[in-house]
Motif scaffolding. Structure first.
Motif, PDB file in Angstrom:
ATOM      1  N   GLY A  63      -4.197  -1.550  -2.230  1.00 19.58           N
ATOM      2  CA  GLY A  63      -3.869  -1.071  -0.889  1.00 19.58           C
ATOM      3  C   GLY A  63      -2.936  -0.132  -0.642  1.00 19.58           C
ATOM      4  O   GLY A  63      -2.453   0.652  -1.529  1.00 19.58           O
ATOM      5  N   LYS A  64      -2.433   0.023   0.433  1.00 16.46           N
ATOM      6  CA  LYS A  64      -1.615   1.053   0.883  1.00 16.46           C
ATOM      7  C   LYS A  64      -0.325   1.216   0.035  1.00 16.46           C
ATOM      8  O   LYS A  64       0.579   1.833  -0.444  1.00 16.46           O
ATOM      9  CB  LYS A  64      -0.985   1.070   2.293  1.00 16.46           C
ATOM     10  N   PHE A  65       0.157  -0.471  -0.099  1.00 21.32           N
ATOM     11  CA  PHE A  65       1.447  -0.543  -0.822  1.00 21.32           C
ATOM     12  C   PHE A  65       1.452  -1.568  -1.990  1.00 21.32           C
ATOM     13  O   PHE A  65       2.517  -1.918  -2.480  1.00 21.32           O
ATOM     14  CB  PHE A  65       2.458  -1.205   0.197  1.00 21.32           C
ATOM     15  N   GLY A  66       0.246  -2.084  -2.371  1.00 20.39           N
ATOM     16  CA  GLY A  66       0.183  -2.653  -3.362  1.00 20.39           C
ATOM     17  C   GLY A  66      -1.238  -3.729  -3.560  1.00 20.39           C
ATOM     18  O   GLY A  66      -2.224  -3.289  -2.744  1.00 20.39           O
ATOM     19  N   PRO A  67      -1.432  -4.714  -4.209  1.00 17.65           N
ATOM     20  CA  PRO A  67      -2.397  -5.498  -4.428  1.00 17.65           C
ATOM     21  C   PRO A  67      -2.784  -5.994  -2.939  1.00 17.65           C
ATOM     22  O   PRO A  67      -1.904  -6.678  -2.244  1.00 17.65           O
ATOM     23  CB  PRO A  67      -2.470  -6.420  -5.572  1.00 17.65           C
ATOM     24  N   VAL A  68      -4.103  -6.091  -2.433  1.00 18.52           N
ATOM     25  CA  VAL A  68      -4.655  -6.893  -1.367  1.00 18.52           C
ATOM     26  C   VAL A  68      -5.862  -7.630  -1.849  1.00 18.52           C
ATOM     27  O   VAL A  68      -6.809  -6.968  -2.506  1.00 18.52           O
ATOM     28  CB  VAL A  68      -5.231  -5.978  -0.461  1.00 18.52           C
ATOM     29  N   ILE A  69      -6.233  -9.003  -1.451  1.00 21.91           N
ATOM     30  CA  ILE A  69      -7.029  -9.721  -2.023  1.00 21.91           C
ATOM     31  C   ILE A  69      -7.618 -10.389  -0.412  1.00 21.91           C
ATOM     32  O   ILE A  69      -6.961 -10.834   0.283  1.00 21.91           O
ATOM     33  CB  ILE A  69      -6.791 -11.010  -2.768  1.00 21.91           C
ATOM     34  N   VAL A  70      -9.139 -10.302  -0.297  1.00 18.82           N
ATOM     35  CA  VAL A  70      -9.696 -10.584   0.824  1.00 18.82           C
ATOM     36  C   VAL A  70     -10.626 -11.691   0.562  1.00 18.82           C
ATOM     37  O   VAL A  70     -11.481 -11.290  -0.326  1.00 18.82           O
ATOM     38  CB  VAL A  70     -10.202  -9.629   1.626  1.00 18.82           C
ATOM     39  N   GLN A  71     -10.425 -12.979   0.745  1.00 23.64           N
ATOM     40  CA  GLN A  71     -11.340 -14.006   0.652  1.00 23.64           C
ATOM     41  C   GLN A  71     -12.010 -14.919   1.925  1.00 23.64           C
ATOM     42  O   GLN A  71     -11.278 -14.990   2.750  1.00 23.64           O
ATOM     43  CB  GLN A  71     -10.699 -15.052  -0.197  1.00 23.64           C
ATOM     44  N   GLU A  72     -13.264 -14.828   1.949  1.00 25.49           N
ATOM     45  CA  GLU A  72     -13.689 -15.617   2.867  1.00 25.49           C
ATOM     46  C   GLU A  72     -13.355 -16.976   2.783  1.00 25.49           C
ATOM     47  O   GLU A  72     -13.410 -17.704   1.869  1.00 25.49           O
ATOM     48  CB  GLU A  72     -15.247 -15.594   3.035  1.00 25.49           C
TER      49      GLU A  72
END
Length: 355
Positions: free
Chosen positions: A122-131
């Protein structure tokens, strides 16, 4: 007086040990933080690669609190600036939620995980999106999603295996603590940008529909390659066409699922298309170098985006008529996979740039 002399010697020895321990603190503190912060879910070796070799201090830690927003991290010694900030929060689509804050407008993402991990840089580091099937839906029928972010201020400017693994460890710990129900994610061994696949090899991916599709000629006239960085059930899905002659992506196609994407898409249209009578920022339409389609998928709004840029971002790399056709095909494939209804595709008119 031997007793007094022994006491003085003992004090001196203890002082020396304490001083040596303080000087050595940058060496052992990553393992200390790994054992004491974030529910003990972190790795000392990974923190050692992420943290600067200086005196640091722990920041606020809400892991184990039962809250829906969990955070922990490490600050500089003055406590005013962070060097590692870790957040995991349940997002229901609110405008100021973690996804709304990450996406002012939808954008082409930098994928660094294998498709088995629903994340990106992402803008500043890792992003994880889980339902989160274990949390059900909110009172307005919106799905809940667990969003995990790892920021390394002033330490990391590009993805590293250590930051990616840290984000996965936090996502797994937060998933268990919040009852998300998404299941554990595998730890990545390395940074894995998506590989360029031939059309034939792309058939086994969620972008396999491209293999049987009549495609426009690439800008260089060379063969198309496919990037398929996401699984079909991710909250943001993507397929891209890369011109093998130039190595440049000529078309990105992405699906965005959930209420959280509605405002970013509205801003995208408002900022880039001249809004005239008869059209709205909520419409499916074609802009100068992008197209937007819409649907409802499993009870949620969904937005589908096609972007096509030249190398210098002046105009589209492909004719917008072809972008529109491929956006329609991508949307149809996603609609079949995601139980979508009410599909709205853009018309043939290309709306001019706002400027």
């Amino acid at each position: 007086m031997p007793g007094k002399r022994a006491f003085v010697v003992g004090v001196v020895v203890l002082t020396l040990f304490a001083g040596a321990g303080w000087l050595a603190k940058p060496v052992w503190q990553p393992w200390w933080y790994a054992a004491t912060l974030c529910g003990g879910s972190l790795s000392g070796a990974e923190l050692a690669a992420l943290l600067p070799a200086e005196q640091l201090r722990a920041s606020e830690d809400t892991f184990g609190s039962g809250q829906s927003r969990l955070k922990c991290g490490v600050d500089e010694s003055d406590g005013r600036h962070f060097v590692l900030d870790v957040e995991a929060e349940i997002d229901t689509g609110e405008p100021l939620g973690p996804l709304g804050m990450e996406f002012t407008v939808p954008r082409d993402l930098e994928y660094v995980y294998p498709a088995s991990v629903p994340g990106f840089y992402g803008k500043f580091g890792p992003v994880i999106v889980q339902e989160c099937p274990g949390r059900g839906r909110d009172s307005e029928g919106r799905k809940r999603r667990l969003v995990t972010k790892v920021y390394t201020h002033g330490v990391e400017s590009d993805a590293s295996p250590e930051s990616l693994r840290t984000a996965v460890r936090i996502a797994n710990a937060a998933g268990a603590e919040t009852g998300c129900g998404a299941g554990p994610l595998p730890l990545p061994e390395r940074v894995e940008p998506p590989r360029e696949l031939s059309l034939a090899r792309a058939e086994g991916t969620m972008c396999g529909w491209l293999a049987g599709r009549r495609l426009p000629e690439s800008p260089s006239g060379k063969a198309w390659k496919v990037l398929a960085p996401t699984a079909g059930d991710a909250s943001v899905t993507q397929c891209s066409l890369v011109d093998s002659g130039t190595g440049q992506a000529a078309l990105h196609l992405s699906g965005w699922y959930g209420d959280w994407a509605e405002k970013p898409f509205k801003r995208l249209v408002s900022a880039n298309v001249e809004i005239s009578e008869g059209i709205s920022p909520r419409d499916a339409l074609l802009g100068p170098d992008f197209g937007r389609a819409k649907a409802r998928c499993a009870g949620e709004p969904a937005n589908f985006l096609a972007t096509s840029h030249t190398r210098n971002h002046v105009g589209s790399a492909l004719p917008m008529s072809q972008v529109r056709r491929l956006l329609g095909a991508f949307t149809a494939d996603q609609a079949e996979r995601r139980d979508c209804t009410g599909v709205e595709l853009p018309g043939p008119k290309i709306h001019p740039d706002r400027d």
